[in-house]
Enzyme design. Structure first.
Site, PDB file in Angstrom:
ATOM      1  CB  CYS A 170       5.188   1.978   7.845  1.00  0.00           C
ATOM      2  SG  CYS A 170       4.749   3.556   7.106  1.00  0.00           S
TER       3      CYS A 170
ATOM      4  CD  GLU B 238      -1.142   2.401   3.036  1.00  0.00           C
ATOM      5  OE1 GLU B 238      -0.693   3.552   3.036  1.00  0.00           O
ATOM      6  OE2 GLU B 238      -0.420   1.394   3.203  1.00  0.00           O
TER       7      GLU B 238
ATOM      8  CD  GLN C  21       3.207   5.786   3.171  1.00  0.00           C
ATOM      9  OE1 GLN C  21       2.282   5.283   2.557  1.00  0.00           O
ATOM     10  NE2 GLN C  21       4.148   5.063   3.727  1.00  0.00           N
TER      11      GLN C  21
ATOM     12  N   GLY D 159       0.838  -1.198   0.000  1.00  0.00           N
ATOM     13  CA  GLY D 159       0.000   0.000   0.000  1.00  0.00           C
ATOM     14  C   GLY D 159       0.867   1.240   0.000  1.00  0.00           C
TER      15      GLY D 159
HETATM   16  O1  K1U Z   1       1.908   2.334   4.140  1.00  0.00           O
HETATM   17  C1  K1U Z   1       2.936   1.795   3.823  1.00  0.00           C
HETATM   18  O2  K1U Z   1       4.003   2.288   4.100  1.00  0.00           O
HETATM   19  C2  K1U Z   1       2.937   0.458   3.100  1.00  0.00           C
HETATM   20  C3  K1U Z   1       2.951  -0.722   4.036  1.00  0.00           C
HETATM   21  C4  K1U Z   1       1.530  -1.210   4.183  1.00  0.00           C
HETATM   22  C5  K1U Z   1       1.233  -2.161   5.304  1.00  0.00           C
HETATM   23  C6  K1U Z   1       1.969  -3.310   5.511  1.00  0.00           C
HETATM   24  C7  K1U Z   1       1.655  -4.176   6.545  1.00  0.00           C
HETATM   25  C8  K1U Z   1       0.582  -3.882   7.347  1.00  0.00           C
HETATM   26  C9  K1U Z   1      -0.133  -2.744   7.143  1.00  0.00           C
HETATM   27  C10 K1U Z   1       0.173  -1.893   6.109  1.00  0.00           C
HETATM   28  C11 K1U Z   1       3.850  -1.792   3.427  1.00  0.00           C
HETATM   29  O3  K1U Z   1       3.609  -2.264   2.373  1.00  0.00           O
HETATM   30  S1  K1U Z   1       5.234  -2.315   4.336  1.00  0.00           S
HETATM   31  C12 K1U Z   1       5.933  -3.600   3.318  1.00  0.00           C
HETATM   32  C13 K1U Z   1       5.180  -4.892   3.389  1.00  0.00           C
HETATM   33  O4  K1U Z   1       4.474  -5.131   4.342  1.00  0.00           O
HETATM   34  C14 K1U Z   1       5.281  -5.885   2.298  1.00  0.00           C
HETATM   35  C15 K1U Z   1       6.073  -5.683   1.205  1.00  0.00           C
HETATM   36  C16 K1U Z   1       6.130  -6.630   0.186  1.00  0.00           C
HETATM   37  C17 K1U Z   1       5.396  -7.775   0.259  1.00  0.00           C
HETATM   38  C18 K1U Z   1       4.610  -7.997   1.357  1.00  0.00           C
HETATM   39  C19 K1U Z   1       4.536  -7.059   2.368  1.00  0.00           C
HETATM   40 ZN    ZN Z   2       2.673   3.213   6.173  1.00  0.00          ZN
END
Ligand code: K1U
Ligand code: ZN
Length: 177
Positions: free
Chosen positions: A92, A135, A51, A46
């Protein structure tokens, strides 16, 4: 393809409140394309416009394993949340390398607009429910570490500030060569 720089905690711009989108135009379409490129490249599941230092209510999400199911949420609202809660180990892109448990409603109903300005409503559960709420917090200026204890939050802040100083020092050394 354009990759946008992602703000890192504790950058104060992560605490700005996003304004609703009113123009569903080419500029919005380009922002969404660039945000999707940035999310897939990171990689993340996400990304909120906050961001990438754009303070408008725009979110991109793809929680699919195949990474081909992009969802675009514009002006999202949670119109219903379940009483039952789930704890998920969140990460995040603005807080790199940090994962911790956050408790949130396990199911939500979301109302949001698409790129044409048409309103849709959908139910989310599991990882999608976690991601939408994470998000949407960004659009309200809230970063997930604010759910953690002040002690943990301060440790994270100090660690990331140290990393930021080191990154800046490395860049200066490279530029001076
Ligand atoms: O908001 C953001 O910074 C993105 C975040 C979203 C999120 C992850 C986990 C729980 C809640 C919200 C991320 O994507 S962190 C990276 C991540 O979790 C991931 C990356 C690649 C594959 C699978 C997961
Ligand atoms: Zn985040």
């Amino acid at each position: 393809m354009a990759l946008l720089p992602i703000l890192r905690y504790p950058d104060p711009r992560l605490h700005k409140i996003a304004r609703p989108v009113s123009a569903f135009d080419e500029r919005l379409k380009k922002l969404v394309e660039d945000m999707a490129d940035t999310m897939y490249d990171a990689p993340g599941i996400g990304l909120a416009a906050t961001q990438v230092d754009v303070h408008e209510q725009v979110i991109v999400i793809d929680v699919s394993e195949t990474r081909d199911q992009l969802q675009v949420l514009i002006n999202p609202e949670i119109v219903w949340a379940s009483d039952d809660l789930q704890v998920y180990e969140e990460g995040c892109l603005s807080v790199p390398g940090i994962y911790d448990g956050v408790e949130r409603p396990s199911r939500v109903r979301v109302r949001s607009a698409d790129l044409l300005g048409k309103t849709h409503e959908f139910d989310a559960e599991g990882l999608m429910a976690v991601c939408v709420q994470h998000e949407m917090d960004h659009l309200k200026g809230k970063v997930f570490v604010e759910y953690l204890s002040p002690l943990k939050r301060n440790r994270i802040k100090t660690k990331l500030q140290k990393e930021e100083r080191e990154l800046r020092r490395d860049k200066q050394a490279l530029d001076a060569r």
